[in-house]
Design an enzyme around this catalytic site. Sequence first.
Site, PDB file in Angstrom:
ATOM      1  N   ILE A 107       0.830  -1.209   0.000  1.00 47.18           N
ATOM      2  CA  ILE A 107       0.000   0.000   0.000  1.00 47.18           C
ATOM      3  C   ILE A 107       0.867   1.263   0.000  1.00 47.18           C
ATOM      4  O   ILE A 107       1.633   1.496   0.936  1.00 47.18           O
ATOM      5  CB  ILE A 107      -0.933   0.006   1.235  1.00 47.18           C
ATOM      6  CG1 ILE A 107      -1.864  -1.195   1.142  1.00 47.18           C
ATOM      7  CG2 ILE A 107      -1.709   1.296   1.303  1.00 47.18           C
ATOM      8  CD1 ILE A 107      -2.680  -1.411   2.387  1.00 47.18           C
ATOM      9  N   ASP A 133      -1.710  38.559 -26.556  1.00 48.65           N
ATOM     10  CA  ASP A 133      -1.960  39.940 -26.968  1.00 48.65           C
ATOM     11  C   ASP A 133      -0.631  40.617 -27.201  1.00 48.65           C
ATOM     12  O   ASP A 133       0.384  40.189 -26.669  1.00 48.65           O
ATOM     13  CB  ASP A 133      -2.648  40.704 -25.830  1.00 48.65           C
ATOM     14  CG  ASP A 133      -4.117  40.404 -25.754  1.00 48.65           C
ATOM     15  OD1 ASP A 133      -4.694  40.088 -26.786  1.00 48.65           O
ATOM     16  OD2 ASP A 133      -4.663  40.490 -24.639  1.00 48.65           O
TER      17      ASP A 133
HETATM   18  P1  ATP Z   1      -3.884  43.991 -28.138  1.00 52.38           P
HETATM   19  O1  ATP Z   1      -5.059  43.206 -28.587  1.00 52.38           O
HETATM   20  O2  ATP Z   1      -2.602  43.387 -28.491  1.00 52.38           O
HETATM   21  O3  ATP Z   1      -3.949  44.458 -26.730  1.00 52.38           O
HETATM   22  P2  ATP Z   1      -4.464  46.634 -29.038  1.00 52.38           P
HETATM   23  O4  ATP Z   1      -4.415  47.172 -27.683  1.00 52.38           O
HETATM   24  O5  ATP Z   1      -3.769  47.375 -30.105  1.00 52.38           O
HETATM   25  O6  ATP Z   1      -3.878  45.215 -29.141  1.00 52.38           O
HETATM   26  P3  ATP Z   1      -7.202  47.314 -29.164  1.00 52.38           P
HETATM   27  O7  ATP Z   1      -7.080  47.950 -27.843  1.00 52.38           O
HETATM   28  O8  ATP Z   1      -8.364  46.474 -29.487  1.00 52.38           O
HETATM   29  O9  ATP Z   1      -5.967  46.398 -29.463  1.00 52.38           O
HETATM   30  O10 ATP Z   1      -7.067  48.467 -30.258  1.00 52.38           O
HETATM   31  C1  ATP Z   1      -7.341  48.246 -31.592  1.00 52.38           C
HETATM   32  C2  ATP Z   1      -7.148  49.513 -32.377  1.00 52.38           C
HETATM   33  O11 ATP Z   1      -8.064  50.505 -31.932  1.00 52.38           O
HETATM   34  C3  ATP Z   1      -5.777  50.134 -32.179  1.00 52.38           C
HETATM   35  O12 ATP Z   1      -4.871  49.672 -33.130  1.00 52.38           O
HETATM   36  C4  ATP Z   1      -6.046  51.606 -32.388  1.00 52.38           C
HETATM   37  O13 ATP Z   1      -5.980  51.946 -33.751  1.00 52.38           O
HETATM   38  C5  ATP Z   1      -7.464  51.764 -31.903  1.00 52.38           C
HETATM   39  N1  ATP Z   1      -7.486  52.289 -30.541  1.00 52.38           N
HETATM   40  C6  ATP Z   1      -6.868  51.777 -29.473  1.00 52.38           C
HETATM   41  N2  ATP Z   1      -7.105  52.493 -28.368  1.00 52.38           N
HETATM   42  C7  ATP Z   1      -7.892  53.499 -28.752  1.00 52.38           C
HETATM   43  C8  ATP Z   1      -8.527  54.574 -28.069  1.00 52.38           C
HETATM   44  N3  ATP Z   1      -8.353  54.760 -26.776  1.00 52.38           N
HETATM   45  N4  ATP Z   1      -9.275  55.413 -28.782  1.00 52.38           N
HETATM   46  C9  ATP Z   1      -9.465  55.223 -30.110  1.00 52.38           C
HETATM   47  N5  ATP Z   1      -8.915  54.231 -30.788  1.00 52.38           N
HETATM   48  C10 ATP Z   1      -8.135  53.368 -30.145  1.00 52.38           C
END
Ligand code: ATP
Length: 853
Positions: A282, A326
Amino acid sequence: MKEFYKCPSAQLLSEYDSGFQGLTRQQAEQALKRFGENRLQEEKKKGPLQVFIEQFKDLLVIILIVAGIISMFTGNLESTIVIFAVIILNAILGTVQHFKAEKSLESLRSLSSPNAKVLRDGERQEIPSALVVPGDVVVLEAGDLVPADGRIIECHSLQVQESALTGEAESVDKTEEIIEGDHIALGDQKNMVFSSSLVTYGRALVLVTSTGMDTEIGRIATLMNTTQERRTPLQVSLDNFSKKLSILILAVCALVFGISLFRQMPVLDSLMFAVALAVAAIPEALSSIVTISLAIGTSKMAKEHAIMKKLQAVEGLGCVSVICSDKTGTLTQNRMTVTDSYVFDPSQSDRLQLASILCNDGSVSGDSTLGDPTETALIDAYRLAHTDYFDMLKQYPRQAELPFDSDRKLMSTVHQIGQDCLLLTKGAPDVLLQRVDHITDQGIVRPITDEDREVIRKANQSFSEQGLRVLAFAQKILNSCEVSQESENGYTFLGLVAMVDPPRAESAQAVADCYRAGIKPIMITGDHVATASAIAKKIGILKDGDLAVTGSELDQMDDETLSHKLPHISVYARVSPEHKIRIVGLWQKLGNVVAMTGDGVNDAPALKKADIGIAMGITGTEVSKDAASMILTDDNFATIIKAVANGRNIYSNIKNAIGFLLSGNTAGILAVLFCSLMGLPVPFAAVHLLFINLLTDSLPAIAVSMEPPAKELLHEPPRDSKESILTSQFLSQIVTQGILLTIATLVAFYLGLTVNAATASTMAFATLCLGRLWHGFNARGKGSLVKLGFFKNPYSIGAFCLGAGLLALVLLCPPLERLFSIAPLNGFQLLAILVCSIVPTLLIQLFRIIRGK
Ligand code: ATP
């Protein structure tokens, strides 16, 4: 239940002695004393007595009890006493361990418990959701979990998913308006939010009306089941193994008993054989070793910034073959700095800069800029060049807004400028440009042409190829200051702003580690494909020949085409959360174990679908943390690789400990069987085997589970998740090592037999015990001790010394002689024990050294 939806919010605020500034700290403390913590009641935990009694339900323990009773009838009272003492001690240890494991789980759980944003003394604070009280004013934003029931007092396009309460998966729009009527269903109480709903969009201020068990979910919730952590796959397969082993043991015991009777041995002696065999076979310490290893492993991981929310995930971590990560914040630093901008017409430069601070959710407090790094970068850039930041905000206050979300990739605000209501929008250039139909050229607005678009596209492309994140800005005059998503088109183009977000220093190394460990790293991002590719190249994710695809290209591929391309795609850009689910699913179909990171509101389904869902502790939404099985407290990609190494290490330590325990037991069984077949006296008393199995064997086993991760751990491909731990190769290794120990034990036994049976048994016991202690060093890993480093695991040295000390005590301390059925030994016999016991380990080490060369 009070119908809060009917009451004007001002009246409710005064009833709760609260206001738009929230409670004071003092009020909150008093309320906490009065209403208690905001928690759902947990299932009643098992008391110590119940846990203690449960320890006796194990089939193996029952066999031991029977053995104890039998040895009482065979007149071996000392044995009986020791067996029962051991059973009780074992149960006490089991109980203590149960509560220890529970405590360590609880502390892991408290590390990952949700937070809420409240206003206290007029200041926004983040506090554990458990400390939210009635009267608190809670700030809700996209991605938050609603911490308690409450009435909305200020609403900006809030949308909430209430499926936990209503079963409705669609998000519902909320409002701050009063709702008339009686007995309105929960789903229609549009000015109320309820605990455990998810905020999918917008922003709101909420006055908390009830907390804890007084909430709607508290009322319907069958008690929260937080105490029972499901058993890990490994634990389940070991449970099954133990069951099979018990049956096998009983069968062999019956066989040995039969053989002894057949040889016309007295019944009592035959029973002694059977009892010895049962006890030898065991593996008492087996299940506790797994629990201990998991507990030690997860607390180490927490210190290294990876909190395991689900214990089952620890084993899965070691099998991960694909990591989807991401970009922003995980592979990069999430420290944005504006480096460049572009305007089509220089006359628009000032307006672009103004838009960059007005269409912005960041804020300035003292010396620091608060908010999302994309937003704060814009504010910082403006303040470097201008001193009128606050004046501008005051002059053009925000009238309405459409918050950013990663599906739309846009954010809009409305401001009164002169007589006009001006809509300012910023977002991904490719998305926003499609909605632009005018452009300013030499101070005059005219329709935009394809050539203009091409010029802007080129500017965007050139920024992106440098790995910069680009935002486009556009404006539009509205008829009124109200805004909806339909308003987001027909814009006049303003310009582009580009910012850097450098990769984290550790990312490149971590990516290289991934490849070496047979794991494919993949970047999945909402950013532009050129930006993503530039960064991915820099850190080594995108290699020559690899593909980078966009979300819209994904939409045009069917599953079959995508499955073929899948192994070659390293970057997915401009993807939405739905794409993530598809990517995970396809990789899994190809037989992979997939880890995926996520931080956004809509990432929860992908996190749940992945084998290991990973949420970001710093920037992640509460919703994503809730869905994940692991949380990174430093948001760092490199931490994932460290966690994988730890996952692999925990598994291999458990496997080594199991191999150690089972090979030792095999030796005990074979020795007893041999003596029974050869008609020799019983080689061990039951107490001997119990002493070894429970005491001296547990020490090296625990030490093995403390073994630090070997360097080679990340040089091998991931383990096949479907492979059982007890492979034929592993079992044959256990048996071979067991046979070596058996031979050593029997040699000592025969030497003792030249004196008498008692000396023989004492020598067999001492040799097996010490032999297994030496064997603890072999169990530390696959390589020789030279390779493993003898001093790398000090616990194993400690375990050996402690075990050998205990053995010496039993052998040499006269009062213990009777209790442990020990015959006195002379110097030669002691030396023989030492030599016999060390030979198996020397042989195993020699074999490994030769094999290593
Ligand atoms: P990950 O998915 O790797 O975190 P990420 O942060 O670039 O990438 P999102 O946050 O979805 O992804 O952003 C996508 C797109 O939206 C960006 O590439 C940008 O062009 C636009 N974006 C991001 N933040 C803003 C914001 N605060 N205001 C307006 N547009 C934005």
